[in-house]
Design a protein around this motif. Structure first.
Motif, mmCIF file in Angstrom:
data_model
loop_
_atom_site.group_PDB
_atom_site.id
_atom_site.type_symbol
_atom_site.label_atom_id
_atom_site.label_comp_id
_atom_site.label_asym_id
_atom_site.label_seq_id
_atom_site.Cartn_x
_atom_site.Cartn_y
_atom_site.Cartn_z
ATOM 1 N N CYS A 294 0.841 -1.204 0.000
ATOM 2 C CA CYS A 294 0.000 0.000 0.000
ATOM 3 C C CYS A 294 0.871 1.248 0.000
ATOM 4 O O CYS A 294 0.578 2.238 -0.663
ATOM 5 C CB CYS A 294 -0.915 0.013 1.220
ATOM 6 S SG CYS A 294 -2.109 -1.325 1.267
ATOM 7 N N SER B 163 -4.386 1.550 -2.057
ATOM 8 C CA SER B 163 -5.032 0.885 -0.935
ATOM 9 C C SER B 163 -5.337 -0.552 -1.330
ATOM 10 O O SER B 163 -6.207 -0.807 -2.159
ATOM 11 C CB SER B 163 -6.323 1.618 -0.558
ATOM 12 O OG SER B 163 -6.986 0.948 0.486
ATOM 13 N N VAL C 261 -6.768 -3.634 0.104
ATOM 14 C CA VAL C 261 -7.527 -4.071 1.274
ATOM 15 C C VAL C 261 -7.842 -5.560 1.245
ATOM 16 O O VAL C 261 -8.156 -6.147 2.270
ATOM 17 C CB VAL C 261 -8.840 -3.266 1.402
ATOM 18 C CG1 VAL C 261 -8.541 -1.802 1.632
ATOM 19 C CG2 VAL C 261 -9.709 -3.429 0.153
#
Length: 353
Positions: free
Chosen positions: A207, A213, A215
């Motif tokens: 990240c 990002s 996730v």
């Protein structure tokens, strides 16, 4: 309803071109503060064929994502590239022998080469972003995450490392993984991340390196049957911890920046208070001798406090500069883990930093 068998999937495959020429490719290898350049020869028929070959897979409906592992392995292990890998690895093996590199440092050498290949922003902006075959990435000297990760996974697997691909499906991102013990792996996958799109330490948070990002927990796709791992993961984990601590202090919103600003503003207020007090002493003709004596004593105490505040500020500024230099050293030595580890050990032992 039963899932269709995987043998019904048609994977990409290189169809060599008819060109019989040779393409000479300069392989640039950065390592520590050294820069190597070696020329290898690649069959034009292989490279041109890889360029023209179909990159998509034919996947029967209802098979889910079970085909992905075979898809990426088809790029890495295409039979027509088997002669290419030894040619590309030859200069790395030569450097390994010259520098007497151990297994960890050799992995870092291979990683530095792939990370150092420029990111292909033009391809990323195009409509067709199917992966390149590793031979294409090496010859083109550029690539996006999938291209560079397939190349590195191929190199590592051919050198006996237990490499894997980490596929972030939702974010459409691909990285390389190397086995790591619990607590040092990424999202409990059993693998540390090797981010190929930027020069970074092994085990860095993707990240952070991709400025994105990620996730989802990545799908792990083992590449090859290698057994070598990366025993220096604890070293890089320590380095990455220090980097995070430095960022918390040194960034514009950091704790040390805030403390410097607080002390600076305090010194400015004290300076102004002292100036006004001295001005009163000098200009107020109605002061009695006793009042003047008390004000002078007060001014002396305020001057002493101001000197202490200035000393505090100077000490903070000196420490801030030291930490900035350390952060710069760590950043500029991402290709020299041993130098950074040595520096941190000196600091820990109270030696010169």
């Amino acid at each position: 309803m039963a899932r269709p068998p995987l043998h019904l999937v048609t994977y990409p495959e290189i169809v060599p071109d008819t060109d019989s020429g040779i393409r000479r490719v300069t392989v640039k290898i950065p390592y520590a503060h050294l820069n190597y350049a070696h020329t290898i020869e690649v069959d034009e028929a292989l490279y041109a064929g890889a360029k023209k070959s179909r990159k998509s897979a034919t996947v029967p409906a209802g098979i889910g994502d079970a085909w992905l592992a075979g898809y990426y392995r088809a790029f890495v292990f295409d039979k027509h590239q088997e002669g290419f890998y030894p040619k590309l690895l030859a200069p790395f093996r030569k450097i390994r022998k010259e520098l007497n590199l151990d297994s960890d440092r050799y992995l870092e050498l291979l990683t530095a080469y792939v990370q150092g290949l420029p990111y292909d922003k033009e391809k990323l902006a195009s409509i067709e972003i199917a992966p390149r075959f590793p031979v294409e990435t090496a010859v083109d000297g550029t690539g996006i995450c999938s291209d560079k990760s397939l190349l590195l996974a191929g190199l590592l697997s051919h050198e006996g490392y237990a490499a894997a691909l980490l596929h972030f499906g939702k974010e459409n991102h691909l990285a390389v993984g190397i086995p790591a013990p619990a607590g040092f792996d990424f999202q409990k996958t059993g693998y540390a991340v090797i981010e190929t799109t930027a020069v970074s330490y092994i085990g860095s948070d993707p990240c952070t390196e991709t400025k994105g990002s990620l996730v989802t927990r990545p799908k792990v796709i083992p590449i090859g049957n290698g057994t070598k791992t990366y025993s220096a993961i604890r070293d890089t984990a320590k380095i990455l911890t220090v980097i995070r601590e430095l960022e918390e202090k040194l960034n514009p919103e950091g704790t040390m920046v805030a403390e410097l600003l607080r002390v600076k503003e305090s010194a400015e207020r004290q300076t102004e208070t002292l100036r006004l007090l001295k001005e009163r002493i000098e200009q107020d003709a109605d002061l009695s001798e006793e009042e003047e004596k008390e004000l002078l004593a007060s001014a002396g105490r305020k001057l002493q406090r101001l000197q202490q505040t200035v000393h505090q500020y100077n000490a903070l500024a000196k420490e801030f500069a030291r930490l900035q230099e350390l952060a710069s050293f760590i950043r500029n030595n991402r290709l020299d883990r041993q130098a950074v580890v040595k520096r941190l050990q000196q600091i820990h032992s109270g030696g010169r930093s």
